[in-house]
Design an enzyme around this catalytic site. Structure first.
Site, PDB file in Angstrom:
ATOM      1  N   VAL A  60     -12.735   5.676   0.974  1.00  0.00           N
ATOM      2  CA  VAL A  60     -11.795   6.628   1.597  1.00  0.00           C
ATOM      3  C   VAL A  60     -10.527   6.841   0.780  1.00  0.00           C
ATOM      4  CG1 VAL A  60     -12.644   6.277   3.960  1.00  0.00           C
ATOM      5  CG2 VAL A  60     -10.737   4.872   3.102  1.00  0.00           C
ATOM      6  N   SER A 138      -2.183  -1.099  14.476  1.00  0.00           N
ATOM      7  CA  SER A 138      -2.268  -2.539  14.752  1.00  0.00           C
ATOM      8  C   SER A 138      -0.943  -2.992  15.365  1.00  0.00           C
ATOM      9  CB  SER A 138      -2.492  -3.293  13.436  1.00  0.00           C
ATOM     10  OG  SER A 138      -2.237  -4.676  13.597  1.00  0.00           O
ATOM     11  N   TYR A 151       0.194  -4.865   5.006  1.00  0.00           N
ATOM     12  CA  TYR A 151      -0.659  -4.403   6.115  1.00  0.00           C
ATOM     13  C   TYR A 151       0.196  -3.742   7.202  1.00  0.00           C
ATOM     14  CZ  TYR A 151      -4.296  -4.754   9.754  1.00  0.00           C
ATOM     15  OH  TYR A 151      -5.214  -4.479  10.743  1.00  0.00           O
ATOM     16  N   ALA A 153       3.155  -2.379   6.891  1.00  0.00           N
ATOM     17  CA  ALA A 153       3.674  -1.087   6.401  1.00  0.00           C
ATOM     18  C   ALA A 153       2.585  -0.011   6.510  1.00  0.00           C
ATOM     19  CB  ALA A 153       4.131  -1.220   4.954  1.00  0.00           C
ATOM     20  N   SER A 154       1.357  -0.379   6.169  1.00  0.00           N
ATOM     21  CA  SER A 154       0.267   0.610   6.227  1.00  0.00           C
ATOM     22  C   SER A 154       0.006   1.040   7.672  1.00  0.00           C
ATOM     23  CB  SER A 154      -1.013   0.044   5.600  1.00  0.00           C
ATOM     24  OG  SER A 154      -1.624  -0.930   6.432  1.00  0.00           O
ATOM     25  N   LYS A 155       0.071   0.087   8.593  1.00  0.00           N
ATOM     26  CA  LYS A 155      -0.249   0.401   9.990  1.00  0.00           C
ATOM     27  C   LYS A 155       0.900   1.124  10.702  1.00  0.00           C
ATOM     28  CE  LYS A 155      -4.451  -1.142  10.012  1.00  0.00           C
ATOM     29  NZ  LYS A 155      -5.583  -0.207  10.174  1.00  0.00           N
TER      30      LYS A 155
HETATM   31  P1  NAP Z   1     -14.172  -4.905   9.416  1.00  0.00           P
HETATM   32  O1  NAP Z   1     -15.280  -5.435  10.248  1.00  0.00           O
HETATM   33  O2  NAP Z   1     -13.838  -5.582   8.130  1.00  0.00           O
HETATM   34  O3  NAP Z   1     -14.437  -3.359   9.168  1.00  0.00           O
HETATM   35  C1  NAP Z   1     -13.718  -2.601   8.242  1.00  0.00           C
HETATM   36  C2  NAP Z   1     -14.688  -1.705   7.523  1.00  0.00           C
HETATM   37  O4  NAP Z   1     -13.964  -0.846   6.622  1.00  0.00           O
HETATM   38  C3  NAP Z   1     -15.694  -2.489   6.674  1.00  0.00           C
HETATM   39  O5  NAP Z   1     -17.005  -2.008   6.903  1.00  0.00           O
HETATM   40  C4  NAP Z   1     -15.236  -2.186   5.259  1.00  0.00           C
HETATM   41  O6  NAP Z   1     -16.276  -2.197   4.304  1.00  0.00           O
HETATM   42  C5  NAP Z   1     -14.683  -0.787   5.421  1.00  0.00           C
HETATM   43  N1  NAP Z   1     -13.854  -0.421   4.278  1.00  0.00           N
HETATM   44  C6  NAP Z   1     -12.962  -1.187   3.607  1.00  0.00           C
HETATM   45  N2  NAP Z   1     -12.410  -0.502   2.606  1.00  0.00           N
HETATM   46  C7  NAP Z   1     -12.965   0.733   2.625  1.00  0.00           C
HETATM   47  C8  NAP Z   1     -12.815   1.893   1.826  1.00  0.00           C
HETATM   48  N3  NAP Z   1     -11.969   1.928   0.780  1.00  0.00           N
HETATM   49  N4  NAP Z   1     -13.558   3.002   2.116  1.00  0.00           N
HETATM   50  C9  NAP Z   1     -14.428   2.980   3.150  1.00  0.00           C
HETATM   51  N5  NAP Z   1     -14.610   1.907   3.950  1.00  0.00           N
HETATM   52  C10 NAP Z   1     -13.890   0.791   3.687  1.00  0.00           C
HETATM   53  O7  NAP Z   1     -12.806  -4.925  10.235  1.00  0.00           O
HETATM   54  P2  NAP Z   1     -12.442  -4.470  11.713  1.00  0.00           P
HETATM   55  O8  NAP Z   1     -11.786  -5.612  12.343  1.00  0.00           O
HETATM   56  O9  NAP Z   1     -13.565  -3.796  12.399  1.00  0.00           O
HETATM   57  O10 NAP Z   1     -11.299  -3.408  11.380  1.00  0.00           O
HETATM   58  C11 NAP Z   1     -11.392  -2.017  11.699  1.00  0.00           C
HETATM   59  C12 NAP Z   1      -9.983  -1.445  11.730  1.00  0.00           C
HETATM   60  O11 NAP Z   1      -9.248  -2.065  12.779  1.00  0.00           O
HETATM   61  C13 NAP Z   1      -9.193  -1.707  10.439  1.00  0.00           C
HETATM   62  O12 NAP Z   1      -8.414  -0.574  10.136  1.00  0.00           O
HETATM   63  C14 NAP Z   1      -8.289  -2.862  10.822  1.00  0.00           C
HETATM   64  O13 NAP Z   1      -7.119  -2.871  10.041  1.00  0.00           O
HETATM   65  C15 NAP Z   1      -8.021  -2.543  12.273  1.00  0.00           C
HETATM   66  N6  NAP Z   1      -7.587  -3.665  13.081  1.00  0.00           N
HETATM   67  C16 NAP Z   1      -8.368  -4.761  13.198  1.00  0.00           C
HETATM   68  C17 NAP Z   1      -7.920  -5.825  13.967  1.00  0.00           C
HETATM   69  C18 NAP Z   1      -8.722  -7.076  14.140  1.00  0.00           C
HETATM   70  O14 NAP Z   1      -8.197  -8.030  14.689  1.00  0.00           O
HETATM   71  N7  NAP Z   1      -9.995  -7.128  13.726  1.00  0.00           N
HETATM   72  C19 NAP Z   1      -6.670  -5.751  14.604  1.00  0.00           C
HETATM   73  C20 NAP Z   1      -5.910  -4.593  14.461  1.00  0.00           C
HETATM   74  C21 NAP Z   1      -6.370  -3.552  13.700  1.00  0.00           C
HETATM   75  P3  NAP Z   1     -16.587  -3.555   3.479  1.00  0.00           P
HETATM   76  O15 NAP Z   1     -16.932  -4.581   4.493  1.00  0.00           O
HETATM   77  O16 NAP Z   1     -17.717  -3.163   2.589  1.00  0.00           O
HETATM   78  O17 NAP Z   1     -15.311  -3.861   2.750  1.00  0.00           O
END
Ligand code: NAP
Length: 241
Positions: A60, A138, A151, A153-155
């Site tokens: 992305v 987040s 992180y 800053a990005s969020k």
């Molecule tokens: P996750 O299971 O690691 O899923 C994130 C997905 O994004 C992975 O499939 C990853 O692929 C993909 N990705 C990473 N870099 C990418 C890129 N450059 N282009 C396309 N896809 C990419 O994590 P998640 O917990 O479900 O997180 C989903 C969202 O929720 C994220 O934005 C995270 O910051 C946010 N979030 C999560 C939490 C939490 O506690 N889990 C809390 C707040 C916010 P790879 O695995 O191949 O790298």
């Protein structure tokens, strides 16, 4: 006409559960992820439930590749009705130790990736005069967090994008909202899953299930939230009260 939902980061975690949930609302489900090798089972599950799924390998952060993907989706399915920006990474570290690369890459994926997707999908939605965009922020973006300057800053930036896009596109029938999760039980937080000290920082004393976040995203994607735009909804077990 059949609806199309695009979910970045859709091959795992919150994105995967969101894809499964949105399959009840949209016929065409496009899973966009860096690595789609492990999306086979999900694609099969979506096909079995009567949907028309597609997996697209995409970084992305690549502006031109995102543009090409958005145009291909429009050509193949005719519309983009729902866009969920779930792709995200974290590279934590204390400020004094944080490497430039760790800052730049997290901003590139979480913030610029969200911009790139909206930049190229929104014109399609504007032409349709309809669409719902949901970004994943987040509590790190709403509260800040020691060890997560990049992180956080990005969020926080994702919230800025959400509010600006909502204001800009409201007259074109396109809504844009964000969800701000606390801890969610996915790959990203696996190292904290059994850490009582971490879980005790959450008033509800547990992480969210990815499906709980998916349910909120589905609400924001649906017509049930048709009067809601530019909002950030926390789903954090009471962390950011
Ligand atoms: P996750 O299971 O690691 O899923 C994130 C997905 O994004 C992975 O499939 C990853 O692929 C993909 N990705 C990473 N870099 C990418 C890129 N450059 N282009 C396309 N896809 C990419 O994590 P998640 O917990 O479900 O997180 C989903 C969202 O929720 C994220 O934005 C995270 O910051 C946010 N979030 C999560 C939490 C939490 O506690 N889990 C809390 C707040 C916010 P790879 O695995 O191949 O790298």
């Amino acid at each position: 006409m059949a609806k199309t939902a695009v979910i970045t980061g859709g091959a795992s975690g919150i994105g995967k559960q969101t894809a499964i949930r949105l399959a009840q609302m949209a016929e065409n489900i496009v899973i966009v992820d860096m690595n789609i090798d492990n999306a086979g089972e999900l694609i099969e599950q979506l096909r079995q439930s009567g949907n028309n799924p597609k997996a697209v390998s995409l970084d992305v952060t690549d502006f031109d590749a995102v543009k090409q993907t958005a145009n291909e989706i429009k050509k193949e399915f005719g519309s983009i009705d729902i866009l969920v920006n779930c792709a995200g990474i974290r590279k934590d570290g204390l400020l004094a130790m944080m490497k430039e690369e760790a800052f730049d890459r997290v901003i590139a994926v979480n913030l610029k990736g969200t911009f790139n997707m909206i930049r190229h999908c929104a014109p399609i939605m504007m032409k349709q005069k309809s669409g719902s965009i949901i970004n994943i922020s987040s509590v790190a973006g709403t509260m800040g967090n020691a060890g997560q300057t990049n992180y956080s800053a990005s969020k926080a930036g994702v919230i800025g994008i959400t509010k600006s896009v909502a204001r800009e596109l409201v007259s074109r029938g396109v809504r844009c909202n964000a969800v701000a999760p606390g801890f969610v039980g996915t790959e990203m937080t696996a190292e904290f899953a059994d850490n009582r000290d971490v879980l005790d920082t959450i008033p509800m004393k547990r992480m969210a299930e990815p499906s709980e976040v998916a349910e909120l995203i589905a609400f924001l994607a649906s017509d049930s939230s048709s009067y809601i735009t530019g909002q950030v909804i926390n789903i954090d077990g009471g962390m950011d009260i």
